[in-house]
Enzyme design. Structure first.
Site, short mmCIF file in Angstrom:
data_model
loop_
_atom_site.label_atom_id
_atom_site.label_comp_id
_atom_site.label_asym_id
_atom_site.label_seq_id
_atom_site.Cartn_x
_atom_site.Cartn_y
_atom_site.Cartn_z
N SER A 142 0.85 -1.20 0.00
CA SER A 142 0.00 0.00 0.00
C SER A 142 0.88 1.24 0.00
O SER A 142 0.52 2.27 -0.58
CB SER A 142 -0.91 -0.01 1.22
OG SER A 142 -0.15 0.10 2.42
N ASP B 56 8.07 -3.21 -6.12
CA ASP B 56 6.67 -2.79 -5.93
C ASP B 56 6.31 -1.59 -6.80
O ASP B 56 5.24 -1.54 -7.41
CB ASP B 56 6.43 -2.44 -4.45
CG ASP B 56 6.74 -3.60 -3.54
OD1 ASP B 56 6.80 -4.73 -4.04
OD2 ASP B 56 6.91 -3.38 -2.33
P1 ADP Z 1 2.75 -2.11 3.01
O1 ADP Z 1 3.20 -3.52 3.14
O2 ADP Z 1 1.26 -2.04 2.88
O3 ADP Z 1 3.46 -1.35 1.93
P2 ADP Z 1 4.07 -0.22 4.79
O4 ADP Z 1 4.36 -0.38 6.24
O5 ADP Z 1 5.23 -0.12 3.87
O6 ADP Z 1 3.11 -1.44 4.40
O7 ADP Z 1 3.17 1.08 4.55
C1 ADP Z 1 1.93 1.23 5.18
C2 ADP Z 1 1.59 2.69 5.34
O8 ADP Z 1 1.11 3.24 4.08
C3 ADP Z 1 0.46 2.94 6.31
O9 ADP Z 1 0.93 2.99 7.65
C4 ADP Z 1 -0.05 4.31 5.85
O10 ADP Z 1 0.74 5.36 6.38
C5 ADP Z 1 0.16 4.25 4.34
N1 ADP Z 1 -1.13 3.90 3.69
C6 ADP Z 1 -1.53 2.70 3.28
N2 ADP Z 1 -2.81 2.75 2.76
C7 ADP Z 1 -3.20 4.04 2.88
C8 ADP Z 1 -4.40 4.76 2.55
N3 ADP Z 1 -5.45 4.16 2.00
N4 ADP Z 1 -4.42 6.09 2.81
C9 ADP Z 1 -3.36 6.69 3.37
N5 ADP Z 1 -2.22 6.09 3.70
C10 ADP Z 1 -2.12 4.78 3.47
#
Ligand code: ADP
Ligand code: MG
Length: 423
Positions: A86, A155
């Site tokens: 994400s 990614d």
């Molecule tokens: P991932 O494995 O999903 O990449 P990370 O720890 O690298 O996990 O990143 C996750 C972070 O991305 C969340 O803590 C948040 O700050 C941000 N994030 C993910 N989805 C959203 C969203 N829909 N809106 C805003 N920020 C988001």
């Protein structure tokens, strides 16, 4: 492959120089700053900092000053901190939105093609679009480092290069993506362990990147290569021009399985502790006392070999392809768990449950330490597989709080980033 969940940003350029961010999810607070003063606080990976990474990446790449402001509304349904990236979806989406607002999204070839298609072949246009996506992926890979994680670019690359209906083999130096046709008789199922792991808020992820970096340097030195510029294990293989299997043998000769202390690494490389800390390690790994270099390098080279075997098997499509692909995924999970040590008890449990209910193969996906598994499941077993895994893993109250569509779902290869322009 890209999954079907995504990150959307509605963006409106404004005449002021204010960057105004809002999110449809009330957990993510509104944020506003000057478009010309985008400080990213590495110590607090708040959501808006991921947006600023993408924004800043474009700003710096084009050397732009005096940027216009934007009003942005973010809406995402990728389970956060769950290994489905994400964070990169947000960084890439912010980068693309910024580029679009700045009016730099259409290539010259595209404009010419619209005016006179006869002059510019569709092939040439697609080639330019591809180069454009690759450049954007490289910019966003670099700029996600501003949040503090030292990710490699997989990614961000798939975020831009994905095409509906096909998985991609992503390779680097130079970046390229090759289609991999997945078996039609199987589906890939994502199951969320419901253990969240924010990669920027902890040092687990960067420690592994640094262990690989140190292993690469020690291997390069062992083989008499210039080691100081080497950062990735892949570079050592490329410089030596040998196969992954040979790299595994070289690793066993060159590195011992007992953990290395920082002092031993320094002795091997002929550098001081100060140089190790400030010139090689990332800020959040400078106090690490143990580096398991042999195990990490063996995981990386064997995983790369498994990826190539997976692609070859998809091309050759033998009758027993699904169990064979599954076996590669199982080996991959074992290597993540034992050699790279990035699994956790919940992921191991979930992988076992998925195998028990009909997946010939299941493994953690993404960085690990929580997040999701991916399983290959024969298409005709999908309904019973979903029902059984649901029953076995998601009855616990904390797990049942995660929204259904972010918990357990089959997914086909989705498309990459897109811009919708208002008519
Ligand atoms: P991932 O494995 O999903 O990449 P990370 O720890 O690298 O996990 O990143 C996750 C972070 O991305 C969340 O803590 C948040 O700050 C941000 N994030 C993910 N989805 C959203 C969203 N829909 N809106 C805003 N920020 C988001
Ligand atoms: Mg991430």
């Amino acid at each position: 492959m890209a999954i079907e969940q995504d990150m959307l940003i509605a963006v409106e350029p404004v005449k002021t120089h204010t960057l105004q961010l809002a999110n449809t999810n009330p957990l993510y607070s509104d944020f506003s700053t000057s478009a010309n003063n985008t400080e990213i606080d590495k110590t607090k990976p708040l959501w808006h900092n991921y947006f600023l990474c993408g924004f800043k990446g474009i700003q710096e790449h084009f050397g732009l000053s005096n940027l216009p402001g934007m009003n942005c509304l973010v809406d995402g349904n990728i389970p956060p901190s769950s290994g489905l990236s994400s964070s990169s979806a947000l960084v890439c989406c912010a980068g693309l939105a910024t580029l679009t607002v700045l009016g730099m999204s259409l290539s010259k070839i595209y404009a010419l093609w619209l005016l006179c298609p006869a002059l510019v072949s569709r092939y040439l246009y697609h080639l330019e679009e591809l180069c454009y996506s690759m450049k954007l992926a490289e910019i966003c890979t670099k700029s996600e480092h501003y949040i503090g994680t030292e990710g490699g670019g997989m990614d961000q690359s798939i975020s831009f290069l994905a095409e509906e209906g096909t998985a991609k083999l992503i390779e680097f130096s130079p970046l390229r993506a090759t289609d991999v046709k997945l078996p039609s008789e199987a589906v890939f199922v994502i199951a969320n362990s419901c253990v969240e792991m924010n990669k920027a808020a902890t040092s687990h992820f960067n420690i592994r990147v640094m262990e690989c970096r140190l292993a690469a340097k020690l291997l390069a030195k062992y083989k008499g290569l210039q080691w100081d510029k080497v950062l990735r294990l892949e570079e050592v293989q490329a410089k030596l021009g040998v196969s992954l299997e040979e790299m595994l043998l070289i690793t066993e000769d060159a590195l011992h399985t007992e953990p290395y202390s920082p002092e031993e690494v320094c002795r091997c490389l002929g550098i001081s502790l100060q140089e190790l800390r400030t010139q090689i390690l990332s800020p959040n790994t400078q106090d690490v006392l143990i580096f398991k270099l042999c195990q990490r390098a063996k995981h990386v080279y064997s995983e790369a070999a498994r990826v190539l075997q997976f692609k070859k098997m998809c091309e050759e499509a033998p009758d027993d392809m699904v169990p064979l692909l599954g076996e590669l995924m199982n080996q991959s999970h074992a290597s993540c768990r034992d050699m790279y040590e990035c699994s956790c008890p919940e992921l191991d449990q979930l992988v076992d449950i998925c195998r028990k209910f009909g997946a010939p193969g299941s493994r953690l996906t993404g960085a690990g330490w929580g997040g999701c598994t991916v399983s290959i499941v024969p298409a005709d077993k999908l309904p019973s597989f979903l029902a059984n895994v649901h029953e076995a893993y998601y009855q616990q109250s904390a797990r049942s709080l995660v929204p259904e569509e972010q918990r357990l779902f089959a997914t086909k290869p989705g498309g990459g980033a897109l811009v919708f322009l208002e008519a």
